[in-house]
Scaffold this motif. Structure first.
Motif, mmCIF file in Angstrom:
data_model
loop_
_atom_site.group_PDB
_atom_site.id
_atom_site.type_symbol
_atom_site.label_atom_id
_atom_site.label_comp_id
_atom_site.label_asym_id
_atom_site.label_seq_id
_atom_site.Cartn_x
_atom_site.Cartn_y
_atom_site.Cartn_z
ATOM 1 N N THR A 37 0.861 -1.179 0.000
ATOM 2 C CA THR A 37 0.000 0.000 0.000
ATOM 3 C C THR A 37 0.896 1.226 0.000
ATOM 4 O O THR A 37 2.085 1.123 0.313
ATOM 5 N N PRO A 38 0.341 2.378 -0.295
ATOM 6 C CA PRO A 38 1.190 3.582 -0.352
ATOM 7 C C PRO A 38 1.831 3.941 0.987
ATOM 8 O O PRO A 38 2.902 4.541 1.018
ATOM 9 N N ASP A 39 1.209 3.577 2.097
ATOM 10 C CA ASP A 39 1.774 3.994 3.376
ATOM 11 C C ASP A 39 2.669 2.935 4.006
ATOM 12 O O ASP A 39 3.064 3.048 5.145
ATOM 13 N N LEU A 40 2.984 1.909 3.249
ATOM 14 C CA LEU A 40 3.868 0.876 3.789
ATOM 15 C C LEU A 40 5.284 1.442 3.930
ATOM 16 O O LEU A 40 5.703 2.298 3.159
ATOM 17 N N PRO A 60 8.267 4.309 -3.782
ATOM 18 C CA PRO A 60 9.558 3.867 -4.311
ATOM 19 C C PRO A 60 10.524 3.425 -3.218
ATOM 20 O O PRO A 60 11.357 2.552 -3.446
ATOM 21 N N LYS A 61 10.401 4.007 -2.043
ATOM 22 C CA LYS A 61 11.287 3.637 -0.941
ATOM 23 C C LYS A 61 11.146 2.156 -0.612
ATOM 24 O O LYS A 61 12.116 1.420 -0.510
ATOM 25 N N VAL A 62 9.898 1.736 -0.482
ATOM 26 C CA VAL A 62 9.662 0.331 -0.150
ATOM 27 C C VAL A 62 10.052 -0.565 -1.330
ATOM 28 O O VAL A 62 10.642 -1.627 -1.164
ATOM 29 N N GLN A 63 9.669 -0.067 -2.509
ATOM 30 C CA GLN A 63 10.014 -0.847 -3.700
ATOM 31 C C GLN A 63 11.511 -1.108 -3.753
ATOM 32 O O GLN A 63 11.962 -2.227 -4.005
ATOM 33 N N SER A 64 12.294 -0.056 -3.465
ATOM 34 C CA SER A 64 13.747 -0.234 -3.584
ATOM 35 C C SER A 64 14.266 -1.199 -2.538
ATOM 36 O O SER A 64 15.149 -2.020 -2.825
ATOM 37 N N PRO A 71 4.509 3.216 -10.905
ATOM 38 C CA PRO A 71 4.931 2.172 -11.861
ATOM 39 C C PRO A 71 6.415 1.887 -11.713
ATOM 40 O O PRO A 71 7.222 2.783 -11.505
ATOM 41 N N LEU A 72 6.763 0.622 -11.840
ATOM 42 C CA LEU A 72 8.160 0.237 -11.698
ATOM 43 C C LEU A 72 8.940 0.673 -12.919
ATOM 44 O O LEU A 72 8.536 0.380 -14.040
ATOM 45 N N PRO A 73 10.054 1.356 -12.718
ATOM 46 C CA PRO A 73 10.892 1.705 -13.875
ATOM 47 C C PRO A 73 11.603 0.460 -14.429
ATOM 48 O O PRO A 73 11.687 -0.565 -13.750
ATOM 49 N N VAL A 74 12.100 0.602 -15.638
ATOM 50 C CA VAL A 74 12.699 -0.557 -16.311
ATOM 51 C C VAL A 74 13.848 -1.143 -15.503
ATOM 52 O O VAL A 74 14.010 -2.361 -15.411
ATOM 53 N N ALA A 75 14.632 -0.261 -14.851
ATOM 54 C CA ALA A 75 15.781 -0.739 -14.080
ATOM 55 C C ALA A 75 15.322 -1.681 -12.974
ATOM 56 O O ALA A 75 16.009 -2.644 -12.641
ATOM 57 N N GLN A 76 14.141 -1.389 -12.423
ATOM 58 C CA GLN A 76 13.670 -2.263 -11.349
ATOM 59 C C GLN A 76 12.996 -3.501 -11.906
ATOM 60 O O GLN A 76 13.082 -4.589 -11.319
#
Lengths: 735, 350
Positions: free
Chosen positions: B88-91, B131-135, B175-180
């Motif tokens: 979720t966005p607040d994770l 993006p923080k969590v994604q990374s 959206p996930l960038p290509v690098a990710q």
């Protein structure tokens, strides 16, 4: 194609085909035929478009087309032969109708299956292109050997400038052929193989070699016409004397000069000779008769030429090397300035365009003189003729007696001998009744009565069934349905004349309508003008034509108009004296060049035979080797060799791996027919890309490969397997 | 083959057995998804992660859960077989990695592992979180470790992520960038299952819930299978040539804005090996490339707008090298490099 196909994509094809078919049709048919041939092209494209997505077997399509053509031809032959239909509609209408349907169906049934086939198999594209080339080439081939024919405008233009049209046509044909090859190659580049252009070139070469003799034209005349060959045969039988060397001689003559008196319909007309009148003259009976030969001797079966040499001396002279006076027994009444001129002298020049065995001239020939050939390329030979031509109408001759007082009884006997058949007398007496009572005793009136009777009671028809060898064709004509052409008419008339004691004979030569001359002084004689007519001997005048012109006509004699420009031009050429024109001297090597070219081509084609045979042999050996290689090859090569053998046997049956398909996918595709292919493919791939060759013995490879061939063959019809086996190049596309 | 000697077992047999068990368990749990199951197993054996582009309710969780639960852990570590995180966005990153908590009795900070410490992790709607969590997530996927308070904790060797994102409903997403996206071995677009399978899903609802198939696969077995595949599935040098040629074609393609990285080709190799093993082969075949290329290359390419189907572009660039490779087999030429000494007898993997 990624583009969505719209109907406009087909327009260029329609235009090309309409041009080709239109050009072809103008040479062979009437206006209606031409129109419907063009409609046939459009219909073929529409039909091909409509059937494009239908799953029709091509073989059935072609069979259906052939059947349709056969039915159409049969139907039109029936229409033409059926006298009641012809009587109802008129022969012109029937002719146009049948031409129209023949051409329409012919074009449709050839073109539509061809277009559909070309969509499926690229090889038919080649056939399509080759048939286009063939059409154009056959049109141009009409000019071969300098013969003047359609299209007139091209030859005229060249001939006026004194060029030989041949190199131009050959060049044009070559360019056209090259263009077609290029067009064909660019049409579907993906699946094109080298085979197709090779095939096309072979077809063009074949056309080049076989067209010069006009074989295609003869073929089409033979197939589509009114049974030309049959008629020829009958005529020969008719003309020909019954026995011995005379018959032989006559047959030769027939072949030489093509005196086919009625060949106007089926065969294309071509010029035979050009006659230039040195003075104006209108024949009283509306026709120029050119006598070449005459038949007066009744030999018990038919009329033949007099073999004694004492009679009929006005024919049978050789070509004049020096002036020849022709002995005319009776021409006392030639009165150059008289008030009632019956006949006068007329000089003409005849330039022959086809070989003849004997000279002919406007009746009655009194003198033959040699003349220089005006153009050796164009004319066979030329000679001058002096004729004594008749000015009087036949009706004014009524007071004259028939025959000559100088005649011996043998001569009278010779010219009045008839078959012993009472039916001739019956008809003759019947005809005499047409005359008013006070004329019945006059011999010329009697002859006229017979002419009138025959005019009324016979029908002109070229399509006469052949009678038995033994039966007398004249009797079967006169006492049968009275359908016949000039030969029948002339013989019947002579028999009837003679029955009444009128000395008469049949003469053979050419007859040209006076109207055809137009306003010029040249008469163009064409092969279709050949004719036979009866003549009676009028005292003081000699032989006078008394031709029969039936009122009823089923197949009209050729009515194609003479092209006046052509006639005039040929006349001018005939009148030229050799060397008078500067351009006359032709480049020496011109004709030789063509001949040499042709010989070279023929030599090449002969040399090609062993090359082709050798290539075929090599291809078959290659095929055989590929199939047998697994038995003999190095074990390391087994996976490749056996797999390739299996691929070859599948290719024989038409299974090919498509470009971009993996081997496994191909194996799955054919697994329905040949399940062994999956295992074989696996072994092959393992050996090729795997870590090590599979440890499988030769027997297993052979067994798998053989299993594939067997399994694939099981579900196939024998003829398909046979064709596959015969195909020398089936392995070519295997990859 | 010589019938007198019993063939020695193929070295790939254990791997094949693992694949068979996992496959049968997954197929029992999920109906009509055989292709996806195959791809997920491929990714599992190739040590890659999977991004599923899918709509809710299509069985992703069931699939991931069945996979996780099929793998037993005999190592004694307390690693969960399966975890699911709804992004979720607040994770926050610590929500998934875990946090250090002060323990009053000992007076020390003690690390409490987050849900990422699992064999199979289902990262649901990964594009919804910041993006923080994604990374953080992606670092753990690439490095198989998490760093909390400057202390690095290794993740299990088996660590396998199935991430999902919804292809529609893109409002408020990152959206996930290509690098990710590059971290994922496969991106799989799922579609609705066919009618028969859907009926079967309804019919077998009860059995699937109550009766899981008996045998489990141990974590070690999966790790061993990975090693066996890497060692024993042969990759012919021509395969590498084909891959490189394809990549070059793609880079040169006028509709491709960004081509393939070399890394993607490197990642492709284990995927191809796993695929070959699943197909019962001990060598990579051209059809493996044909099949896997869109899944592996698709999300790594940037295609010009309006260029149309990505799969078509990939296959376009693949066609020539593959055809060349295919024809090569019939040319009967010797392999480019000598194959290793025959490590095992012939015969297809069962």
């Amino acid at each position: 194609m990624t583009l969505r196909k719209s109907i406009w994509w087909k327009v260029p094809g329609v235009v090309i085909w309409m041009t080709a078919v239109g050009l072809l049709a103008t040479g062979y048919t009437s206006g209606a035929g031409l129109l419907f041939a063009l409609l046939g092209v459009v219909a073929a494209f529409l039909l091909a478009g409509a059937l494009e997505n239908c799953a029709i077997r091509l073989s059935r399509l072609w069979l259906a087309a052939a059947a349709a053509v056969g039915l159409t031809v049969a139907w039109s032959l029936f229409l033409r032969g059926n006298s009641s239909v012809v009587g109802l509609l008129g022969s012109e209408v029937v002719y146009s109708l049948t031409e129209a349907e023949n051409w329409f169906m012919g074009v449709l049934c050839w073109l539509a299956p061809l277009l559909l086939s070309a969509r499926r198999y690229s090889i038919f594209l080649t056939v399509e292109a080759a048939s286009l080339v063939g059409i154009f080439a056959s049109i141009l081939a009409a000019h071969r050997d300098g013969s003047i024919h359609r299209p007139f405008f091209i030859t005229d233009w060249l001939l006026e400038r004194n060029y030989d049209p041949m190199p131009f046509f050959l060049g044009a044909g070559a360019i056209l052929g090259i263009l077609l090859v290029v067009w064909m190659l660019s049409r579907s580049s993906a699946k094109r193989t080298l085979l197709d252009p090779a095939l096309l070139i072979a077809m063009i070469v074949a056309l080049f070699l076989f067209l010069p003799d006009g074989k295609l034209r003869q073929l089409s005349a033979f197939a589509g016409g009114a049974g030309g060959s049959e008629k020829d045969k009958k005529e020969q039988q008719h003309h020909q004397g019954g026995q011995g060397g005379q018959g032989e001689q006559q047959r030769d003559q027939n072949q030489n000069q093509d005196p086919n008196p009625s060949s106007g319909e089926g065969r294309k007309s071509f010029p035979v000779a050009v006659v230039s009148l040195h003075d104006d003259y209108q024949p009283p009976y509306g026709t120029f008769y050119f006598r070449q030969d005459t038949l007066s001797n009744y030999n018990g079966r038919r009329l033949v030429r007099d073999a004694s040499g004492k009679l009929d001396t006005d024919v049978g002279m050789p070509f004049p090397a020096e002036p020849i006076e022709v002995p005319l027994r009776d021409r006392a009444d030639i009165a150059p300035g008289g008030r009632e001129r019956i006949a006068h002298r007329l000089r003409t020049t005849v330039a022959l365009m086809t070989p003849h065995s004997k000279p002919f001239g406007l009746i009655d020939v009194s003198k033959l003189e040699p003349a220089p050939n005006p153009d050796a390329k164009r004319f066979e030979r030329a000679y001058k003729v002096e004729s004594i031509v008749l000015d009087a109408d036949f009706g004014t001759l009524l007071n004259r007696s028939l025959g000559s007082e100088k005649w011996t009884p043998e001569m009278w006997q010779h010219y009045t001998e008839v078959p012993e058949d009472g039916r001739y007398r019956q008809i003759a007496e019947q005809a005499k009744l047409l005359l008013p009572a006070h004329l019945r005793g006059i011999p010329i009136a009697q002859a006229l009565a017979i002419k009138f009777w025959m005019d009324k009671n016979t029908t002109y028809n070229l399509n006469v069934p052949q009678v038995d060898e033994d039966a007398d064709p004249v009797a079967s004509f006169l006492f049968g349905d009275r359908n016949g052409y000039c030969v029948h008419l002339a013989h019947s008339a002579v028999y009837l004349f003679r029955t009444l004691g009128v000395p008469s004979r049949v003469s053979i030569g050419y007859a040209v309508g006076a109207r055809q001359r137009g306003d010029g002084s040249t008469i163009l004689i064409r092969n279709g003008d050949a004719h036979a007519w009866p003549e009676v001997y009028v005292a003081g005048l000699g032989w006078v034509v008394l031709d029969i012109t039936p009122e009823k006509v089923i197949t009209p004699p050729q009515e194609e108009k003479v092209d006046q420009d052509l006639q005039r031009m040929l006349g001018e050429m005939a009148r030229q004296t050799p060397g008078s024109s500067k351009e006359e001297n032709p480049p020496a090597g011109d004709g030789d060049l063509r001949k040499a070219l042709l010989e070279a081509m023929q030599g090449l084609s002969k040399a090609m035979v062993p090359v082709v045979l050798f290539t075929l042999l090599a291809l078959y050996l290659m095929k055989l080797w590929r199939r047998c290689e697994p038995r003999f090859c190095n074990p390391a090569r087994l996976p490749v060799a056996s797999y390739r053998a299996a691929l070859d046997s599948l290719a024989d049956l038409g299974f090919y791996r498509d470009h971009g398909t993996s081997r496994e996918a191909f194996a799955r595709r054919v697994a329905e027919r040949a399940p062994a292919m999956i295992d074989l493919t696996d072994l092959h791939m393992r050996a090729a890309l795997g870590p090590a060759a599979p440890r499988v013995g030769r027997e297993q490879y052979l067994a798998l490969s053989a299993a594939v061939a067997r399994q694939a063959g099981q579900g196939t019809q024998w003829w398909r397997r046979f064709l596959g086996l015969l195909h020398p190049l089936s392995w070519w596309k295997v990859s | 083959m010589d019938p007198s000697t019993t063939p020695a077992p193929h070295p790939l047999t254990p791997a094949a057995e693992v694949a068979r068990v996992l496959g049968s368990r997954l197929r029992a749990a999920i109906k009509g998804r055989d292709e996806v199951i195959n791809l997920i197993l491929t990714a599992l054996f190739a040590d890659g992660h999977v991004l599923l582009e899918d709509y809710p309710g299509s069985g992703k969780t069931t699939l991931a859960k069945a996979l996780g639960e099929s793998i037993s852990d005999a190592s004694g570590q307390h690693i969960a077989p399966f975890r699911r995180v709804q992004f979720t966005p607040d994770l926050l990153p610590s929500d998934i990695t875990g946090v250090s908590i002060f323990d009053p009795p000992t007076g020390r900070f003690e690390f409490r592992p987050g849900p990422i410490f699992a064999h199979v992790l289902l990262a649901d709607e990964i594009n919804r979180t910041s993006p923080k969590v994604q990374s953080a997530m992606l670092e753990s996927m690439a490095e198989k470790q998490v760093t909390v308070d400057n202390v690095t904790y290794p993740l299990d060797q088996l660590f396998f992520v199935i991430a999902t994102q919804n292809p529609r409903d893109l409002a408020g997403t990152y959206p996930l960038p290509v690098a990710q996206l590059d971290r994922f071995l496969f991106k799989i677009n799922m579609d609705y299952i066919d009618r028969d399978s859907e009926v079967e899903v309804l019919n077998t609802r009860r059995q699937r819930r109550s009766a899981p198939p008996d045998r489990l696969v141990s974590r070690d077995e999966v790790i061993v299978a990975r090693q066996l595949i890497e060692q024993y599935v042969y990759v012919h040098p021509l395969i590498n040539h084909c891959l490189v040629d394809t990549a070059r074609n793609l880079r040169a393609h006028k509709k491709v804005l960004q081509g393939l990285s070399t890394r993607s080709l490197v990642l492709m190799i284990p995927a191809l090996q796993s695929m070959a093993m699943l197909a019962g082969r001990d060598f990579v075949s051209p059809q493996d490339i044909y099949y896997l290329a869109p899944y592996v290359f698709g999300h790594r390419l940037v295609i010009a707008p309006g260029a149309g189907d990505m799969k078509k572009v990939v296959h376009e660039c693949l066609a020539e090298p593959l055809e060349q490779l295919t024809r090569m087999t019939l040319a009967g030429q010797a392999p480019v490099t000598a194959p290793p000494a025959d490590p095992f007898p012939a015969g297809p993997v069962n």
